[in-house]
Write a protein that holds these residues in place. Structure first.
Motif, short mmCIF file in Angstrom:
data_model
loop_
_atom_site.label_atom_id
_atom_site.label_comp_id
_atom_site.label_asym_id
_atom_site.label_seq_id
_atom_site.Cartn_x
_atom_site.Cartn_y
_atom_site.Cartn_z
N THR A 129 0.96 -0.74 -0.25
CA THR A 129 -0.16 0.07 -0.20
C THR A 129 0.92 1.24 0.11
O THR A 129 2.28 1.32 0.82
N THR A 130 0.38 2.39 -1.35
CA THR A 130 1.18 3.17 -1.18
C THR A 130 0.57 4.76 -1.25
O THR A 130 -0.78 4.88 -1.26
N TYR A 131 1.47 5.94 -0.84
CA TYR A 131 0.50 7.11 -0.68
C TYR A 131 1.42 8.33 -0.90
O TYR A 131 2.31 8.24 0.29
N LYS A 132 1.61 8.71 -2.12
CA LYS A 132 2.45 9.29 -2.69
C LYS A 132 3.97 9.49 -2.01
O LYS A 132 5.20 10.23 -1.60
N LEU A 186 9.95 5.07 -3.06
CA LEU A 186 9.91 4.16 -1.87
C LEU A 186 8.86 2.48 -2.22
O LEU A 186 9.10 1.45 -2.39
N ALA A 187 8.03 2.79 -3.11
CA ALA A 187 7.14 1.64 -3.34
C ALA A 187 7.85 1.16 -4.48
O ALA A 187 7.89 0.06 -4.62
N LYS A 188 8.82 1.60 -5.69
CA LYS A 188 9.66 1.24 -6.73
C LYS A 188 10.01 0.37 -5.83
O LYS A 188 10.08 -1.04 -6.52
N SER A 204 12.15 -5.75 -4.83
CA SER A 204 11.89 -6.18 -3.33
C SER A 204 11.16 -7.62 -4.13
O SER A 204 12.07 -8.75 -3.33
N LEU A 205 10.77 -7.46 -4.14
CA LEU A 205 9.44 -8.53 -4.33
C LEU A 205 8.88 -9.31 -5.40
O LEU A 205 9.64 -10.50 -5.28
N ASP A 264 5.05 1.09 1.78
CA ASP A 264 6.66 1.47 0.66
C ASP A 264 7.71 2.19 1.05
O ASP A 264 8.42 1.61 0.48
N ASP A 265 7.58 1.73 2.72
CA ASP A 265 8.86 2.22 2.64
C ASP A 265 9.81 1.04 3.36
O ASP A 265 11.15 1.25 3.79
#
Length: 94
Positions: A8-11, A15-17, A22-23, A88-89
């Motif tokens: 889950t990510t917000y703005k 970091l999400a990338k 990593s997944l 996300d971080d």
């Protein structure tokens, strides 16, 4: 056995990338990845599309609903026997 990994990510697209990569670097290959962007459009969907990542499903809440609603959407739409959550971080080690 399919497992689901949820980010889950917000703005925070950069970091999400990193979390997504990593997944994708896991030694276990039977992973479904669900990305939920919470009410913003940072271009993360286009980045996923351009990378041609077939394992990833992207969802945007359209309006900010918060972490719990985002995770609940992912749970309701997952196919894995087990579900893991990755902020996300954070990153998962291979």
């Amino acid at each position: 056995m399919l497992i689901t990994a949820v980010v889950t990510t917000y703005k925070r697209p950069e970091l999400a990338k990193r979390a997504i990569n990593s997944l994708l670097n896991q030694s276990y290959r039977d992973i479904e990845i669900i990305i939920v962007e919470d009410g913003v459009n940072t271009g993360l969907d286009k980045w996923i599309e351009n990378q041609n990542y077939k394992k990833i499903r992207y969802h945007n809440n359209k309006v900010n609903k918060g972490l719990s609603a985002s995770r609940n959407w992912a749970i309701d739409n997952s196919n894995g026997l087990y579900i893991g959550f990755l902020d996300d971080d954070d990153e998962w080690k291979p």
